[in-house]
Design a protein around this motif. Structure first.
Motif, short mmCIF file in Angstrom:
data_model
loop_
_atom_site.label_atom_id
_atom_site.label_comp_id
_atom_site.label_asym_id
_atom_site.label_seq_id
_atom_site.Cartn_x
_atom_site.Cartn_y
_atom_site.Cartn_z
N TYR A 275 0.83 -1.22 0.00
CA TYR A 275 0.00 0.00 0.00
C TYR A 275 0.86 1.26 0.00
O TYR A 275 0.64 2.17 -0.78
CB TYR A 275 -0.96 0.00 1.19
CG TYR A 275 -1.90 1.19 1.24
CD1 TYR A 275 -2.85 1.40 0.25
CD2 TYR A 275 -1.82 2.12 2.27
CE1 TYR A 275 -3.71 2.49 0.30
CE2 TYR A 275 -2.68 3.21 2.34
CZ TYR A 275 -3.62 3.40 1.33
OH TYR A 275 -4.46 4.48 1.38
N CYS B 172 -5.43 2.16 7.57
CA CYS B 172 -5.08 2.69 6.25
C CYS B 172 -6.31 3.33 5.60
O CYS B 172 -7.41 2.77 5.67
CB CYS B 172 -4.54 1.58 5.36
SG CYS B 172 -3.00 0.84 5.98
N LEU C 219 -7.78 -2.16 1.24
CA LEU C 219 -6.57 -2.92 0.94
C LEU C 219 -6.90 -4.34 0.53
O LEU C 219 -7.88 -4.93 1.01
CB LEU C 219 -5.64 -2.94 2.15
CG LEU C 219 -4.65 -1.78 2.30
CD1 LEU C 219 -5.40 -0.46 2.47
CD2 LEU C 219 -3.71 -2.01 3.49
N ASP D 164 -8.21 -1.62 7.25
CA ASP D 164 -8.40 -0.61 6.22
C ASP D 164 -9.66 0.20 6.50
O ASP D 164 -10.39 -0.04 7.48
CB ASP D 164 -8.44 -1.22 4.82
CG ASP D 164 -9.53 -2.27 4.67
OD1 ASP D 164 -10.38 -2.38 5.57
OD2 ASP D 164 -9.55 -2.98 3.64
#
Length: 513
Positions: free
Chosen positions: A147, A170, A174, A192
């Motif tokens: 990522y 994140c 992902l 994510d």
């Protein structure tokens, strides 16, 4: 042997008698440094003067009771879950999860990237975590393996070690391989944006349908991301790997991950059957409203734009209001009337957000169909948000996905009391068919109601009838379903001129002049 004193349960319990009366005092410096101020969050729930602890539960609205219940279970920062004494078993508090935010900036301006990270921070705090650090990297596209770039991965690992964070979030969806690679390198849990939003939905869903929809979305997300650790992926049966079970135990067998995936598929099928039955109930209600020619107004918009506050202001619905993302998920419908007596319904729907997970849209499709089937859409925008135009674009993207682009739309710019006048002027110039309101102060509400009444579908068939006084039922229906031009009570009956729908006009035809 240690010289520890003898433990006495009675003495330990006596020492804890006054614990329930203790109050937690927060440091003023801690409050000043709270992320809410830093990221410019705005809302009205925290401005209320209601003391939920002292108020009589019977005097509170349903929404206020739900909010009090949610705050009663709120996690408390800076408290440990480790037990230091056996007497703490009943009094320990949940520790806030400490997180580091990571984003990839691929397009747009620096302001856009900062707004996206600020929104991710608010999502993380709503889910019940403490944001320690936020980092984003400028790249043309996310790294297919991790990522973010290799150097940035090492930097994140050092930040995690220095801050003591236990989770990395994140700002994107992902792939399973990206999540696995990041966890292997950073050595802490990585989630994510999609998993974060699903977690918030799971916390806030109250109705049976809402909980089933969230569970369906979570299972669909989890099915593609099943992972095993160590022995979890070993064979269940087969030769020596199965512990030497001998004849009948040899062969490839079935892996644990295959068993989990099969169980998830079975659960998904069951949830879809249940949601199909619930969808039928919702469709029956919609057909009843269509049969009675009751117009429907749907309130949609970005999360935390003030949709529930607006519904409370317009209809006195009493639904839960909180200054948090996705505070209310379950749709609420209220019956109300126009100034001239026409009946219509107003429904609050789930809030939208940038990059709303596709699985979530599919799971909530039956609920979102309330918007697509509405006669009028109130698109609520937070006028105090740093990027209201981005909110409008994100909501319209989801509306297009559910087929609601043809529904007449009124832009309602909310939080006028906290918004910059220049921003409001810019929005009104960009969206001519708009009204400006403040659900908190009541500013612009009358103007909004007049606009709604003017946009509601109007009856098409004109009538001019003389109704005998024994047909008071028809007069009542005219008040509820028709548009009255004039009404006069004469010696022979009630003289009414106006417009009605085809069904009602057909019943009135026998009394036409």
């Amino acid at each position: 042997m240690t010289n520890a004193p003898d433990f006495n349960l009675s003495d330990a319990l006596d020492a804890t008698r006054g614990w329930d009366d203790d109050t937690i005092e927060l440091d003023d410096e801690l409050l000043q440094d709270a992320p809410f101020d830093e990221f410019g969050q705005s809302g009205y729930a925290d401005d209320t003067d209601v003391d939920y602890d002292d108020a009589d539960p019977e005097e509170l609205t349903l929404g206020a009771q739900e909010l009090a219940e949610r705050h009663a279970l709120r996690r408390v920062a800076s408290l440990r879950t480790e037990l230091e004494d056996i007497t703490e078993v009943e009094y320990r508090q949940l520790r806030l999860e400490k997180v580091v935010l990571v984003g990839v900036w691929t397009d747009g301006s620096v302001t856009d990237a900062e707004n996206s990270m600020a929104e991710l921070a608010l999502l993380a705090e709503t889910a019940g975590s403490e944001v320690l650090e936020a980092v984003f990297q400028r790249r043309q596209k996310p790294d297919p393996a991790t990522y973010i770039g290799r150097g940035k991965v090492e930097a994140i690992r050092e930040i995690v070690q220095a801050t003591g964070a236990d989770t990395v979030i994140c700002d994107g969806e992902l792939a399973p391989s990206q999540l696995r690679n990041l966890e292997d390198k950073i050595k802490v849990k990585v989630v994510d944006r999609t998993a974060l939003i699903l977690d918030i939905f799971a916390q806030h869903a109250k109705s049976k349908e809402g909980q089933a929809q969230v569970e369906l979305a979570q299972l669909q997300y989890m099915k593609q991301r099943l992972r095993g650790w160590g022995g979890n992926l070993s064979r269940q049966a087969g030769g020596r790997a199965a512990g030497g079970e001998g004849i009948g135990g040899r062969g490839p067998g079935e892996t644990k991950i295959e068993t989990d995936r099969r169980r998830i598929n079975t659960k998904i099928a069951k949830l879809r059957r249940e949601l199909k039955e619930m969808r039928g109930t919702r469709e029956v209600k919609r057909q009843s409203r269509r049969r009675n020619h009751v117009p429907s107004v749907a309130i949609a918009g970005y999360t935390n734009a003030g949709k529930s506050s607006l519904l409370n202001r317009l209809t006195d619905a009493g639904v839960l209001v909180e200054d948090a993302l996705f505070a209310t998920l379950d749709p609420t419908t209220r019956r109300t009337t126009t100034s001239d007596g026409r009946v219509y319904t107003m429904s609050d729907t789930v809030g939208f957000v940038r990059h709303l997970p596709h699985d979530l849209v599919e799971a909530f499709r039956s609920t979102l169909e309330e918007v697509a089937d509405a006669d009028l859409l109130l698109h609520v925008v937070d006028g105090s948000h740093p990027d209201p135009e981005g909110q409008i674009a994100a909501v319209r993207e989801v509306l297009a996905e559910i087929g609601a682009t043809k529904v007449p739309e009124i832009i309602v710019v909310n939080k006028a009391d906290a918004a910059d006048p220049l921003v409001i002027s810019r929005l009104r110039a960009r969206e001519p068919h708009s009204v400006v309101v403040s659900a908190k102060t009541g500013e612009g509400i009358e103007d909004a109601l007049r606009t709604i009444e003017s946009e509601l579908p109007r009856p098409q068939v004109e009538f001019d009838v003389l109704l005998p006084y024994e047909r008071g039922d028809l007069v009542n229906r005219i008040h509820q379903e028709a548009e009255i031009g004039s009404m006069e009570h004469t010696g022979d009956g009630t003289l009414v001129v106006g417009r009605a729908n085809a069904d009602l006009a057909g019943e009135l035809e026998a009394y036409a002049r």
